[in-house]
Write a protein that holds these residues in place. Structure first.
Motif, PDB file in Angstrom:
ATOM      1  N   SER A   1       1.504   4.364  -3.007  1.00 43.62           N
ATOM      2  CA  SER A   1       1.687   5.394  -4.270  1.00 43.62           C
ATOM      3  C   SER A   1       1.320   6.738  -4.052  1.00 43.62           C
ATOM      4  O   SER A   1       0.076   6.923  -3.471  1.00 43.62           O
ATOM      5  CB  SER A   1       1.508   5.112  -5.704  1.00 43.62           C
TER       6      SER A   1
ATOM      7  N   TYR B   1       1.628   8.910 -10.499  1.00 41.51           N
ATOM      8  CA  TYR B   1       1.882   8.542  -9.018  1.00 41.51           C
ATOM      9  C   TYR B   1       3.195   7.832  -8.970  1.00 41.51           C
ATOM     10  O   TYR B   1       3.683   7.291  -9.936  1.00 41.51           O
ATOM     11  CB  TYR B   1       0.835   7.556  -8.548  1.00 41.51           C
ATOM     12  N   THR B   2       4.095   7.973  -7.698  1.00 38.39           N
ATOM     13  CA  THR B   2       5.156   7.533  -7.662  1.00 38.39           C
ATOM     14  C   THR B   2       4.775   6.171  -6.697  1.00 38.39           C
ATOM     15  O   THR B   2       4.274   6.448  -5.594  1.00 38.39           O
ATOM     16  CB  THR B   2       6.187   8.240  -7.044  1.00 38.39           C
ATOM     17  N   LEU B   3       5.541   5.128  -6.783  1.00 37.12           N
ATOM     18  CA  LEU B   3       5.364   4.000  -6.017  1.00 37.12           C
ATOM     19  C   LEU B   3       6.512   3.682  -5.234  1.00 37.12           C
ATOM     20  O   LEU B   3       7.493   3.890  -5.430  1.00 37.12           O
ATOM     21  CB  LEU B   3       5.140   2.597  -6.938  1.00 37.12           C
TER      22      LEU B   3
END
Length: 679
Positions: A143, A152-154
């Motif tokens: 992430s 956060y982007t996973l």
């Protein structure tokens, strides 16, 4: 270049609670979307740059000096996990690590898994959150955050093809794999950055179809998902500042149901470690400094808990790690961390010894369960960060790597000591100091003291190569281990929170007075620093004893205590009631108002002050340091410099990337050296 400081206009806003009226002239600075707010922050940055212009060559010198001590091309100690050796490395001129592995032997060809430098291209800020290899070592979940707002982007990466899976999942926190290599469990954050929902995701499917498994509705609880080191169980942990609740699920049955270990009970904390058919439970139930229990995995409810390690008044039990035939026990005694090893087959126990008067140890990466090798980290104020491998049976330790410090660093030229300051109530406050051995101790030495003293967090006595830039210029560095931390156990923490928070500030002041009385420095050469809750510490003590300090640095300081904790629309506010108190209650309100730095700014002389902020900071909103600076400008009676430096593209941790971080440190050091007239 002459530049006058910006004047923030006053727009009074009245707060009323408990029959008390507080007038906030600078509340309008909270309006982030207001162009006048951004213009004001930029004007403050322009003023700061102008006032520090005469130190630019010093900043450059400090930056180059600190950079010259770093081995830019470097390699972490590879660790064995399955059939691979995993490690990170750095390259000259590149700001971020590169994640790699080799198959079976260290002589095998290198496979680059993830290059953070490539991911960071085109971003002003970059942070890697989680990084987790699937159980079959064929997939990677990771992430990233590119704003500093900690949202956060996973992503999911196929390590064979190095192709990303089509789905990405925004607003995530912790995550982990099920043992089927297809199921990922992740925590999602709400609008105020609180991890509050647990989802189950099937690789290759749209996140819209993910199954919601748990929703934590209580605003004072955070949700986290993890896997035991044995890789046998998934652990869903729910916790406030003072209460825990844990559910478990067989990692081989990722579509199964989580089972509760012990229902939450206010004030009872516990955490879980797994070993074969046993759960080890670290808990404070009738144990202020925690004790260790065990229960069968088949029925781990509280009535089946049995004592493994009794509670001790003088030993703070901090954690345990289970290996195939050993328990590794981490505790603190007399203010110092320890590692104990218990062999499960014989119940024999021994302690790993450490030679220095002040130091820090921590567990390193130990993914293997069936091993007798423990890897731990060791460092001190004079010993660079080191990785050791320790044989739990033979008790032989091997230094695998000591972080190189270039330029001929010789630790024998520096000394560290542990001192004590005595508080008015008799409490003995540990003080760690480090200085050059050839220091001319004349009672006027420049000294920088720092501290934290909140949330039970221990301020670690760790090495920093950047500090050599100060030490080699004759500066003494001190760490005050004040109440509110846990250096001397859980009571040390409790004695510095709620309605005893003033102990934190009084302890810090006592430490400053002790250093002066002992001839280490004087008021004209004593500077202090602290970040976040440590910034609150700085703000409180310069209100209470501004005469005691020459200069202060407050990094992303939590200074508008009452306003922030009353506003539950802000990140972390509700959960903070268990740390500071609930200001909706009259007693807490007036107690907190009595030390809140913003509420207690007065028309008097203050030390020279550098204040930092991050526009995207989700923990301490930028407007807290901005408002505080504006109020200080309006009221203070001295001519000492007051600077506000806002990073317009970062959050709580400041700049990302090792080079930009060094520039921030060089700026702060230049500010201090300028105040000390050290050129």
């Amino acid at each position: 270049m002459k530049q006058s400081y910006p004047i923030a206009p006053k727009h009074p806003y009245v707060h009323q609670l408990h029959g008390d009226e507080r007038i906030d002239d600078y509340s309008w600075l909270r309006e982030r979307d207001n162009p006048e707010v951004i213009a004001y922050l930029e004007a403050e940055n322009t003023y700061t740059e102008a006032r520090m212009q005469h130190t630019e060559s010093l900043q450059t010198q400090l930056y180059e000096e600190m950079l010259s001590r770093i081995q830019e091309d470097d390699l972490s100690v590879p660790y064995r996990y399955g059939e691979f050796y995993y490690y990170t490395r750095t390259e000259t001129g590149k700001a971020y690590p590169i994640h790699c592995r080799k198959y079976q032997t260290l002589d095998a060809p290198e496979e680059i898994l993830l290059d953070q430098n490539q991911l960071a291209e085109g971003t002003e800020y970059f942070s890697l959150g989680g990084f987790e290899i699937s159980p079959n070592h064929q997939l990677l979940a990771y992430s990233i955050d590119t704003t500093g707002a900690e949202r956060y982007t996973l992503f999911f990466l196929d390590l064979a093809t190095h192709q990303l899976y089509p789905e990405s999942i925004p607003d995530t926190a912790s995550f982990t794999w099920g043992n089927d290599n297809q199921t990922v469990f992740y925590a999602q954050i709400d609008a105020v950055n609180r991890p509050y929902k647990l989802f189950r995701h099937q690789l290759g499917q749209s996140a819209e179809s993910d199954q919601l498994l748990f929703h934590e509705a209580d605003d004072s609880y955070f949700l986290g998902i993890d896997k035991t080191r044995s890789e046998a169980y998934l652990l869903l942990s729910l916790g406030s500042n003072i209460t825990s609740e844990v559910y478990y699920l067989d990692a081989n049955d990722p579509n199964g149901e989580f089972r509760l270990i012990r229902p939450r009970e206010t004030g009872i904390e516990y955490e879980i470690e797994h070993h074969t058919d046993t759960f080890y439970i670290l808990t404070n139930d009738n144990a202020l400094n925690f004790k260790l229990m065990q229960a069968p995995v088949s029925n781990p409810s509280v009535e089946h808990w049995k004592t493994v390690i009794e509670h001790h008044e003088d030993v703070f039990l901090m954690g345990v790690s289970a290996f195939a035939d050993h328990l590794v026990i981490y505790d603190r005694e007399s203010g110092l961390p320890n590692i104990r090893v218990r062999k499960l087959s014989t119940q024999e126990e021994h302690r790993i010894s450490f030679p220095e008067p002040t130091y820090e140890v921590s567990e390193s990466i130990n993914p293997e369960f069936n091993t007798q090798i423990l890897r731990f980290g060791y460092t001190s104020l004079v010993t660079p960060s080191s990785i050791f491998e320790y044989n739990l049976d033979t008790q032989i330790r091997e230094l695998k790597k000591e972080t190189p410090v270039l330029g001929g660093y010789d630790r024998t030229q520096y000394k560290s000591e542990r001192l004590e300051a005595i508080a008015a109530d008799g409490a003995k406050i540990p003080l760690s100091i480090v200085y050059r051995g050839d220091l001319d101790r004349n009672g006027r030495n420049p000294l920088l003291m720092t501290g934290y003293g909140s949330y039970g967090v221990n301020y670690p006595d760790v090495f920093s190569s950047t500090r050599l830039a100060l030490l080699d210029r004759g500066v003494v560095l001190a760490i005050a281990h004040i109440r509110g931390g846990s250096e001397l156990g859980r009571k040390w923490y409790l004695d510095g929170k709620f309605l005893q928070k003033q102990n934190t500030f009084s302890d810090f002041i006592t430490c400053a007075e002790t250093l002066i009385q002992a001839g280490w420095t004087d008021r004209d050469h004593l500077a202090i620093s602290g970040g976040s809750a440590g910034g609150l510490l700085v703000g409180a003590v310069i209100n209470q004893r501004p005469d005691l300090f020459r200069a202060a640095i407050a990094q992303v300081p939590f200074v508008d205590v009452v306003t922030t904790i009353l506003d539950t629309s802000l990140p972390l506010s509700a959960i903070e009631w268990e740390e500071w108190g609930n200001p909706n209650e009259r007693e807490f309100y007036f107690y907190m108002k009595g030390y809140s730095p913003y509420d207690n700014v007065e028309a008097k002389a203050y030390p020279a002050l550098l204040v930092t902020a991050g526009l995207n900071d989700p923990r301490v909103s930028y407007w807290e340091p901005a408002k505080w600076t504006a109020k200080l400008r309006a009221l203070k009676t001295d001519t000492n410099v007051l600077l506000l430096k806002t990073n317009m593209g970062a959050g709580h941790g400041g700049a990302s990337g090792r080079y930009e971080r060094l520039k921030e440190i060089a700026f702060e050091y230049a500010f201090l050296l300028d105040q000390w007239k050290i050129t």
